[in-house]
Design an enzyme around this catalytic site. Structure first.
Site, PDB file in Angstrom:
ATOM      1  N   GLU A  17      94.055  24.648  31.016  1.00  0.00           N
ATOM      2  CA  GLU A  17      95.533  24.954  31.134  1.00  0.00           C
ATOM      3  C   GLU A  17      95.781  26.656  31.276  1.00  0.00           C
ATOM      4  OE1 GLU A  17      98.358  23.802  28.166  1.00  0.00           O
ATOM      5  OE2 GLU A  17      96.821  24.094  26.512  1.00  0.00           O
ATOM      6  N   ASP A  51     105.626  40.496  40.639  1.00  0.00           N
ATOM      7  CA  ASP A  51     104.652  39.859  40.260  1.00  0.00           C
ATOM      8  C   ASP A  51     103.390  40.035  41.292  1.00  0.00           C
ATOM      9  OD1 ASP A  51     102.827  38.296  38.785  1.00  0.00           O
ATOM     10  OD2 ASP A  51     104.175  36.609  38.649  1.00  0.00           O
TER      11      ASP A  51
END
Length: 860
Positions: free
Chosen positions: A611, A263
């Protein structure tokens, strides 16, 4: 010189020995040949997402980072399908395959276009970092919207189809695209501490029964080409340096020989003082990551591998293994060869945002619609002299509908637009926003009235330096209120640097009425706002995002030239901007505004701006993209309650990527439709359901809890008490639940055998009758549990099928569970395998036992 021309020229060189440029050779052999010609420095330069060219060998640059979560993302025009959590609600894996086949067509066509223009930037390549198949174990996790829900089986089925659709079939020589399973493996929040958090003391059963199955399915059933490791630690080791996860499980147990990538900047977390601090410096961190199997870094820490190799911290032969995988991938994708030889380059650019893909987006949006409540058949609405009031913060918000990790569609049908188009000629519509997502002020935006060079929107000019110097690198237009943020490595616009950039935005506003407008700027960076060339605001934020507002008296008909300047400072840049007439929420006034409505459609919920991935949002109920409360925000609850007290029939259309605790709304509303973040055609799909033009059949891929009191600690990865599989309390709406405008009745199921051997399949046939007055689709669900297994799941999904049953007809639905589907946890061997014993099979329309019939079988 164009890299393609360079490469072709070198290919004509006569050479007695085998040459990596010879496209007739197998890719594995070509990778070996090229590897022999590379220096250590050149090898290392190819191990980062921004892979540099090796000009002396004619190797062009390549950027490994591209996104396609629900459509080609972050590269301008593309079809935007519903967010993955919404696609999961379709329980239609065959349709998911069609969606991602369309996505892969668009990705290939866009890549061909970029290559023809010698452009090799981020979001332009052939390696798509999707799907996200982490288990959505807790509804507070902001990135749950990117997943396919809380169930390992559903996630596996959907994820496999995403990979198969993206990667396609080989043309016999070249691969279409590479997909990537992420984030391996025990990773689902919180967002705020993901760079330092350690998942400790996880029961082995939870690891293999809940967190690993989807990844294993993508590796072994779909042949996924890439796997991305996660930010957090697992049992003390950073996931991107975890011998347990990467070496033992992924490489050895599952036999994965594809690319493992980190990542973004996860390797930095190994040694960063705010990260894991498990390694002393960059060379030791980079070495550990490669030694454990991480071939490709998103970031630049791998630059230190040259130093590490020379200091004998890592053997160059280990580096060679990773580089060979990367080279082989580039050969297999045809990226190293003449594009004319690659059949996939023949896909025309006209497929991008095509009418056919728009229709597919509509179909998926329809299938995702999940009807949760319908008192006294309040829906569908009946046209003819009907006055509909549309309210709520999401009614006309097109950006909300795109979700996150998205492209930009040619047109978005908002829910307000969809309802307006669905009305009959004798019907009327009232629009009153009423309230924002959260807070007590509402901005009546006038952004849409701003024009630049005679066209709607702002002109945006970007420089890939922080001083607005030199030639403009990127010029584009901004058509909606600004919502830019580089969190999650999202650039402000294609072609713009992620860091070290500057921008200027210009437009002219001519007010239709006099008054005082408010200009809101929320930024993490530096800049200033000018009106008619006079500075009215200056901002310089170095410790995260901050909001500034200024009021401006305006006169009707007068011209106001607006210029907003922005400069990157550090970390994640953010810039939100809107302007309009701001006023306090006035519940009584809003209720009065809709007094003549026969029905109120309140389009509420939350937004991807609240979110999502590690966001700079700290508002009541939200923290860094996660949620601290799962209820509908207070201001929306208050307005809904007031509408109910006024005697209004209220239909709630809830837009969210996560479960909302809608307990009060089950009292104040007549119907609740969960619309998710439904993509570019979402407004039409919502309207079709509201007016009965489409019969909904979506089912919840996540449990809708009543409130946070039903949830264990957010940071506890133990599955006890989590999701429908281990929950003992009664939720608000259960996993697998959803209503229809017709009624289905299940008959008695029959089995091919009551005793199943270790080499046998279990075939279930169940009659499903549509006893209502209209055609409809039912999602038949099959669950399993092992009698006497007190530590195991209460029940767990093992099969499903979405079927169309005409009114008055019966469909004999046949579902087969393979030997693999029947496997269970063996506490003795600590593995999942065929386990003899007595089992219960549950068949019905949701995970709720009242919707299921129970049958006994024996495995032997």
């Amino acid at each position: 010189m164009r890299y393609g021309v360079w490469l072709l020229g070198l290919a004509f060189l006569s050479c007695a020995r085998l040459d990596f440029r010879d496209s007739s050779l197998p890719s594995d052999q070509r990778a070996d040949l090229l590897l022999q010609e590379l220096t250590l420095e050149e090898k290392v330069s190819l191990m980062m997402d921004v892979s540099k060219p090796v000009e002396r060998l004619g190797i062009k640059p390549y950027n490994w980072w591209n996104e396609a979560l629900h459509g080609v993302a972050r590269a301008g025009l593309a079809t935007v399908f519903p967010q993955p959590i919404g696609m999961a609600a379709s329980f239609d894996d065959s349709l998911v395959y069609k969606v991602f086949t369309a996505v892969s067509d668009e990705a290939r066509a866009k890549n061909t276009y970029y290559v023809q223009h010698d452009s090799y930037k981020r979001y332009q390549g052939l390696t798509m970092w999707t799907p996200t198949v982490n288990i959505y174990r807790d509804p507070r996790w902001g990135r749950g919207i990117e997943t396919y829900g809380e169930d390992p089986y559903l996630t596996s089925k959907m994820g496999v189809m995403v990979v198969k659709g993206l990667q396609g079939e080989s043309d016999g020589k070249y691969d279409k695209l590479y997909a990537c399973a992420k984030h391996f493996a025990v990773h689902s929040g919180p967002e705020w501490n993901r760079h330092s958090f350690d998942v400790e003391n996880l029961p082995l059963r939870d690891l293999y029964e809940t967190y690993l199955p989807a990844f294993k399915a993508l590796v072994q059933d779909a042949g996924v080409k890439e796997v991305m490791c996660a930010y957090n630690r697992f049992e003390g080791e950073p996931c991107c340096g975890s011998n347990r996860l990467l070496t033992q499980i992924l490489r050895k147990e599952w036999g994965f020989d594809g690319i493992i990538l980190s990542d973004c900047w996860a390797i930095n977390d190994f040694f960063d003082e705010k990260g894991h601090r498990t390694h002393k410096d960059a060379p030791s961190a980079a070495s550990a990551a490669v030694l454990s199997g991480t071939d490709l870094e998103c970031g630049s820490t791998y630059e230190t591998l040259v130093e590490a190799a020379r200091k004998k911290q890592i053997d160059e032969k280990v580096i060679d293994k990773s580089v060979k995988r990367l080279l082989k991938a580039r050969f297999d994708l045809g990226e190293m060869d003449n594009p004319d030889k690659v059949s996939w380059t023949k896909i025309p650019f006209s497929v991008v945002a095509s009418a056919a893909h728009d229709s597919l987006a509509l179909r998926m949006a329809r299938e995702s619609m999940t009807l949760l409540m319908n008192k006294n058949q309040a829906l569908p609405l009946k046209r003819g002299g009907l006055t509909v009031a549309v309210m709520g913060p999401n009614a006309k918000d097109s950006v909300m509908m795109w979700g996150n990790y998205n492209g930009v569609p040619s047109h978005t049908v908002t829910i307000l637009e969809g309802i307006r188009s669905a009305l009959g000629k004798d019907d009327k519509l009232i629009y009153e926003q009423g309230c924002p997502w959260v807070g007590d002020e509402v901005l009546e935006s006038v952004f849409s009235e701003c024009k630049s060079e005679g066209r709607p929107g702002f002109t945006a000019r970007y420089w890939n330096n922080v001083n607005h110097e030199g030639k403009v690198d990127v010029e584009t237009r901004v058509m909606t209120p600004f919502n830019f943020c580089t969190s999650g490595a999202t650039v402000f616009a294609p072609g713009v640097n992620l860091t070290d950039f500057s921008a200027t935005y210009n437009a002219t506003y001519v007010p239709k009425a006099s008054g005082e407008i408010v200009l809101d700027v929320y930024s993490y960076g530096k800049g200033r706002l000018l009106i008619n060339q006079k500075e009215v605001m200056k901002f310089h934020n170095v410790h995260g995002g901050n909001k500034k507002s200024c009021a401006l008296p305006v006169e009707a008909g007068k011209k106001y030239d607006i210029e907003l300047q922005f400069e990157y400072l550090q970390s994640d840049a953010q810039l939100n901007f809107d302007l309009g007439f701001k006023q306090k929420v006035n519940v009584a006034r809003s209720v009065q505004a809709v007094r003549n409505a026969d029905v109120v459609v309140f389009v509420g919920g939350i937004s991807p701006s609240l979110e999502g991935e590690e966001m700079g949002v700290d508002l009541p109920g939200f923290k860094r993209g996660d949620r601290t409360s799962i209820e509908l925000p207070e201001v929306q609850r208050e307005l809904l309650a007031a509408l109910h007290r006024a005697g209004k029939k209220v239909i709630l259309v809830n837009c969210s990527g996560s479960p909302i605790g809608l307990v009060p709304e089950t009292e104040t509303c007549e119907a609740i439709l969960q619309a998710w973040y439904p993509g570019q055609q979402g407004g039409k799909a919502v309207a079709e359901v509201l007016f009965g033009d489409y019969n909904p059949a979506g089912r919840l891929p996540v449990t809708f809890y009543r409130n946070t009191d039903q949830l264990p600690d957010f940071e506890d990865y133990n599955m006890k008490g989590r999701t429908y599989r281990f929950m003992t309390e009664k939720p608000l709406f259960p996993f697998g639940y959803g209503l229809s405008y017709t009624t289905f009745k299940y008959g008695t199921a029959t089995f091919n055998a009551q005793t199943i051997g270790s080499d046998d399949n279990l075939t279930v046939t169940v009659p499903v009758s549509n006893v209502g007055s209209r055609d409809g689709e039912e999602v038949v669900q099959v669950y399993l549990n092992k009698v006497g297994d007190e530590e195991g799941p209460v029940k767990t999904l093992k099969a499903f099928k979405r079927v169309l049953v005409p009114a008055g007809k019966t469909a004999n639905v046949r579902i087969t569970l393979s030997k693999k589907d029947l496997e269970w946890w063996n506490e003795t061997t600590h593995s999942i395998q065929f386990c003899p014993g007595k089992y219960q099979v549950w068949i019905g329309g949701s995970s709720d036992e009242k919707d299921l019939s129970k049958y006994a079988i024996t495995l032997k």
